[in-house]
Each structure stands twice: as structure tokens, then as C-alpha cells.
Scaffold this motif. Structure first.
Motif, PDB file in Angstrom:
ATOM      1  N   ASN A  41     -10.271 -11.099 -28.374  1.00  0.00           N
ATOM      2  CA  ASN A  41     -10.763  -9.772 -27.990  1.00  0.00           C
ATOM      3  C   ASN A  41     -10.578  -8.785 -29.143  1.00  0.00           C
ATOM      4  O   ASN A  41     -11.480  -8.005 -29.458  1.00  0.00           O
ATOM      5  CB  ASN A  41     -10.024  -9.296 -26.736  1.00  0.00           C
ATOM      6  CG  ASN A  41     -10.539  -7.969 -26.238  1.00  0.00           C
ATOM      7  OD1 ASN A  41     -11.734  -7.764 -26.082  1.00  0.00           O
ATOM      8  ND2 ASN A  41      -9.617  -7.048 -25.984  1.00  0.00           N
ATOM      9  N   GLN A  42      -9.417  -8.834 -29.783  1.00  0.00           N
ATOM     10  CA  GLN A  42      -9.125  -7.943 -30.908  1.00  0.00           C
ATOM     11  C   GLN A  42     -10.119  -8.171 -32.047  1.00  0.00           C
ATOM     12  O   GLN A  42     -10.625  -7.218 -32.638  1.00  0.00           O
ATOM     13  CB  GLN A  42      -7.693  -8.167 -31.404  1.00  0.00           C
ATOM     14  CG  GLN A  42      -7.289  -7.322 -32.589  1.00  0.00           C
ATOM     15  CD  GLN A  42      -7.238  -5.842 -32.275  1.00  0.00           C
ATOM     16  OE1 GLN A  42      -6.988  -5.446 -31.145  1.00  0.00           O
ATOM     17  NE2 GLN A  42      -7.484  -5.019 -33.266  1.00  0.00           N
ATOM     18  N   LYS A  45     -13.465  -6.570 -31.241  1.00  0.00           N
ATOM     19  CA  LYS A  45     -13.437  -5.106 -31.438  1.00  0.00           C
ATOM     20  C   LYS A  45     -13.459  -4.766 -32.922  1.00  0.00           C
ATOM     21  O   LYS A  45     -14.147  -3.836 -33.347  1.00  0.00           O
ATOM     22  CB  LYS A  45     -12.205  -4.491 -30.762  1.00  0.00           C
ATOM     23  CG  LYS A  45     -12.275  -4.500 -29.253  1.00  0.00           C
ATOM     24  CD  LYS A  45     -11.185  -3.677 -28.620  1.00  0.00           C
ATOM     25  CE  LYS A  45      -9.837  -4.313 -28.724  1.00  0.00           C
ATOM     26  NZ  LYS A  45      -8.785  -3.615 -27.966  1.00  0.00           N
ATOM     27  N   GLN A  46     -12.701  -5.529 -33.718  1.00  0.00           N
ATOM     28  CA  GLN A  46     -12.643  -5.275 -35.158  1.00  0.00           C
ATOM     29  C   GLN A  46     -14.002  -5.510 -35.807  1.00  0.00           C
ATOM     30  O   GLN A  46     -14.436  -4.729 -36.651  1.00  0.00           O
ATOM     31  CB  GLN A  46     -11.573  -6.153 -35.809  1.00  0.00           C
ATOM     32  CG  GLN A  46     -11.362  -5.890 -37.281  1.00  0.00           C
ATOM     33  CD  GLN A  46     -10.709  -4.552 -37.552  1.00  0.00           C
ATOM     34  OE1 GLN A  46     -10.054  -3.975 -36.705  1.00  0.00           O
ATOM     35  NE2 GLN A  46     -10.890  -4.041 -38.745  1.00  0.00           N
ATOM     36  N   PHE A  49     -16.253  -2.618 -34.948  1.00  0.00           N
ATOM     37  CA  PHE A  49     -15.862  -1.420 -35.687  1.00  0.00           C
ATOM     38  C   PHE A  49     -16.299  -1.519 -37.150  1.00  0.00           C
ATOM     39  O   PHE A  49     -16.865  -0.573 -37.706  1.00  0.00           O
ATOM     40  CB  PHE A  49     -14.356  -1.177 -35.600  1.00  0.00           C
ATOM     41  CG  PHE A  49     -13.930  -0.038 -36.477  1.00  0.00           C
ATOM     42  CD1 PHE A  49     -14.200   1.269 -36.113  1.00  0.00           C
ATOM     43  CD2 PHE A  49     -13.314  -0.272 -37.693  1.00  0.00           C
ATOM     44  CE1 PHE A  49     -13.861   2.332 -36.935  1.00  0.00           C
ATOM     45  CE2 PHE A  49     -12.968   0.784 -38.526  1.00  0.00           C
ATOM     46  CZ  PHE A  49     -13.234   2.088 -38.140  1.00  0.00           C
ATOM     47  N   TYR A  60     -20.049  -0.345 -31.553  1.00  0.00           N
ATOM     48  CA  TYR A  60     -18.623  -0.142 -31.283  1.00  0.00           C
ATOM     49  C   TYR A  60     -18.446   0.785 -30.093  1.00  0.00           C
ATOM     50  O   TYR A  60     -18.978   1.888 -30.068  1.00  0.00           O
ATOM     51  CB  TYR A  60     -17.926   0.445 -32.516  1.00  0.00           C
ATOM     52  CG  TYR A  60     -16.449   0.660 -32.311  1.00  0.00           C
ATOM     53  CD1 TYR A  60     -15.585  -0.426 -32.233  1.00  0.00           C
ATOM     54  CD2 TYR A  60     -15.920   1.929 -32.164  1.00  0.00           C
ATOM     55  CE1 TYR A  60     -14.224  -0.246 -32.031  1.00  0.00           C
ATOM     56  CE2 TYR A  60     -14.560   2.124 -31.963  1.00  0.00           C
ATOM     57  CZ  TYR A  60     -13.731   1.031 -31.904  1.00  0.00           C
ATOM     58  OH  TYR A  60     -12.385   1.211 -31.691  1.00  0.00           O
ATOM     59  N   THR A  61     -17.703   0.318 -29.090  1.00  0.00           N
ATOM     60  CA  THR A  61     -17.457   1.120 -27.894  1.00  0.00           C
ATOM     61  C   THR A  61     -15.964   1.266 -27.622  1.00  0.00           C
ATOM     62  O   THR A  61     -15.574   1.703 -26.550  1.00  0.00           O
ATOM     63  CB  THR A  61     -18.127   0.487 -26.663  1.00  0.00           C
ATOM     64  OG1 THR A  61     -17.616  -0.853 -26.490  1.00  0.00           O
ATOM     65  CG2 THR A  61     -19.645   0.442 -26.810  1.00  0.00           C
ATOM     66  N   GLY A  62     -15.143   0.895 -28.589  1.00  0.00           N
ATOM     67  CA  GLY A  62     -13.701   0.969 -28.405  1.00  0.00           C
ATOM     68  C   GLY A  62     -13.188   2.398 -28.487  1.00  0.00           C
ATOM     69  O   GLY A  62     -13.944   3.349 -28.695  1.00  0.00           O
ATOM     70  N   GLY A  68      -6.672   4.537 -29.975  1.00  0.00           N
ATOM     71  CA  GLY A  68      -6.567   3.089 -30.072  1.00  0.00           C
ATOM     72  C   GLY A  68      -5.295   2.598 -30.740  1.00  0.00           C
ATOM     73  O   GLY A  68      -4.889   1.448 -30.535  1.00  0.00           O
TER      74      GLY A  68
END
Length: 125
Positions: A41-42, A45-46, A49, A60-62, A68
Motif C-alpha cells: 500500500n505504501q 501511494k509513493q 505521489f 495522487y489522493t493521499g 501524512g
């Protein structure tokens, strides 16, 4: 041409994130910040981003950088840790054959979010 296009687009970002997290998890200075983290998951997200930060399609929706990383700041995240992350990212990009100029651009992008990641107000110019 965007940085995203120059480094090779989505396949290059995926490869970079995979190599990067291998380096981060092997780095005693910062690996403990990832204890118990769902790394798949990380990594997703990375990737999202970095694609956005490098000028690719923005999916990117984090959380923003401040929110964060707030839980990591509470655990002691500091400039030395931030520097270790940037160092590992630069080593990854070097390993992938990214030009020195483009790595410098990545470093500038990273520096632009340092204060937010570390949860502090930017220094006055």
C-alpha cells in the motif's frame, strides 16, 4: 518534456519505488519508521505521489505531506531522517541511470516539501 517523461514514465517510477523501499528498509537510520506498515500500500501511494511530483498524470489522493507524516514526526522524524530518505532516493535514481541534472531536480522537489513533512513552519526567506 517533464521530469516524469525524461526518467521513463510509469515503468521507471515503479522500478524506482521498488528499489527505493528496498534501500530504505535496509537503512538502520530510517527502517524503524516502516515497522508494521503495509509496504504494498505504501509503495502504491509513493508511486502516485512521485508521478504527480515529477509532472506526470496526477492520480495522487493521499494526505498532504504535513498530515501524512504527522504520526512520524510524533515518533521523532527529523532532518537527519529526511536526509537519509533523499539520499536513498538519489542512490536509487543513480542506479537506474537517471541523469545528475534530473536527480538534482528531484532533490529540489524533495527540499520543497521538507518543512511540511517535518511538521514545521517554513523558514522566512
Amino acid at each position: 518534456m517533464t521530469l516524469y517523461e525524461r526518467i521513463g514514465g510509469a515503468p521507471a517510477v515503479k522500478a524506482a519505488v521498488d528499489i527505493f523501499y528496498g534501500k530504505v528498509l535496509a537503512d538502520d537510520r530510517i527502517a524503524h519508521f516502516f515497522d508494521g506498515v503495509d509496504m504494498a500500500n505504501q509503495a502504491g501511494k509513493q508511486r502516485a505521489f512521485l508521478v504527480m511530483a515529477f509532472g506526470g498524470p496526477n492520480t495522487y489522493t493521499g494526505a498532504d505531506m504535513r498530515r501524512g507524516h504527522a504520526h512520524l514526526v510524533a515518533r521523532g522524524l527529523n532532518d537527519g531522517h529526511f536526509d537519509a530518505v533523499v539520499e536513498n532516493l538519489a542512490a536509487t535514481l543513480t542506479e537506474l541511470g537517471v541523469s545528475t541534472a534530473d536527480i538534482g531536480e528531484v532533490a529540489k522537489i524533495a527540499e520543497s516539501v521538507r518543512d511540511d513533512v517535518l511538521g514545521r513552519e517554513p523558514a522566512l526567506a
